[in-house]
Design a protein around this motif. Structure first.
Motif: not given
Length: 235
Positions: A113, A117, A172, A174-175
């Protein structure tokens, strides 16, 4: 202790602001030796303090008042159309509360993450030490909400249960799961959890008008902002 006048505060030296370019920031911290319990933590949150790791802090900048404490009064909260769709879209996820996140599974999700991100932020590059110190369990109030898709961990919301509500410390996820809007879902879940427990508010940290990373907080309405030491409701 509930009289905040007797709590010692320490201030940092002015330093570059993490959120606004060309601004200097100063932060005040509660004395690290101060005994903290849920009651005092709740009282401090009413005055705009926020937790990071073991520390309770509040912005105290000389020339800028952009950081404004924000909270959602959960009994009055009305999800908008996008939030309702987000809630329904994630109905397949299993949500549970964990006492700890000191596992490879949790850390690897956090590291992905941050790397994908927040590579431009203060927490990059991620490390085990930084992860543990930032998301540490403090004063017996911290919960870790796990969101799983058929057993696979897709999000974690770190949240503190206070006497006056929940404080959303950090989330946070899973992107690659962009379609789910897991950050939004985690906030909605904490709002619902707070309402179920008949508590008052979900504290979202600081809203900063001209910082895009913080602007999402005004999507939760009504919202209350701490302005001139008074909580003001924005509908």
């Amino acid at each position: 202790m509930s009289d905040l006048a007797h709590i010692r505060l320490f201030a940092t030296h002015p330093h570059g602001c993490s959120y606004l370019a060309n601004e200097e920031a100063t932060t005040v911290f509660v004395d690290p030796n101060q005994k903290i319990d849920a009651h005092l933590y709740s009282t401090l949150s009413e005055s705009g303090f926020r937790r990071s790791g073991k520390h309770l802090y509040r912005p105290h900048c000389q020339s800028c008042k952009a950081c404004v404490a924000a909270r959602v009064p959960v009994k009055a909260f009305k999800p908008d159309r996008k939030q309702r769709k987000c809630w329904n879209r994630n109905a397949d996820l299993a949500v549970s509360s964990s006492l700890g996140i000191n596992t490879d599974e949790h850390y690897e999700l956090y590291a992905r993450y941050i790397e994908e991100r927040h590579a431009d932020g203060d927490m990059y590059p991620p490390s085990r030490d930084q992860y543990s110190s930032f998301l540490t369990r403090e004063w017996g109030v911290t919960e870790y909400l796990e969101f799983r898709d058929q057993g696979r961990l897709v999000a974690v919301a770190v949240t503190d249960c206070m006497k006056n509500g929940y404080s959303a410390v950090y989330t946070f996820f899973d992107p690659t799961e962009e379609r789910r809007s897991l950050g939004v879902y985690a906030v909605l879940w904490q709002i619902e959890l707070t309402r179920r427990l008949n508590l008052d508010s979900v504290y979202l940290g600081y809203w900063i008008k001209h910082c895009s990373k913080m602007s999402y907080k005004t999507q939760y309405r009504p919202l209350e902002l701490l302005i001139d030491n008074r909580w003001v409701r924005i509908n």
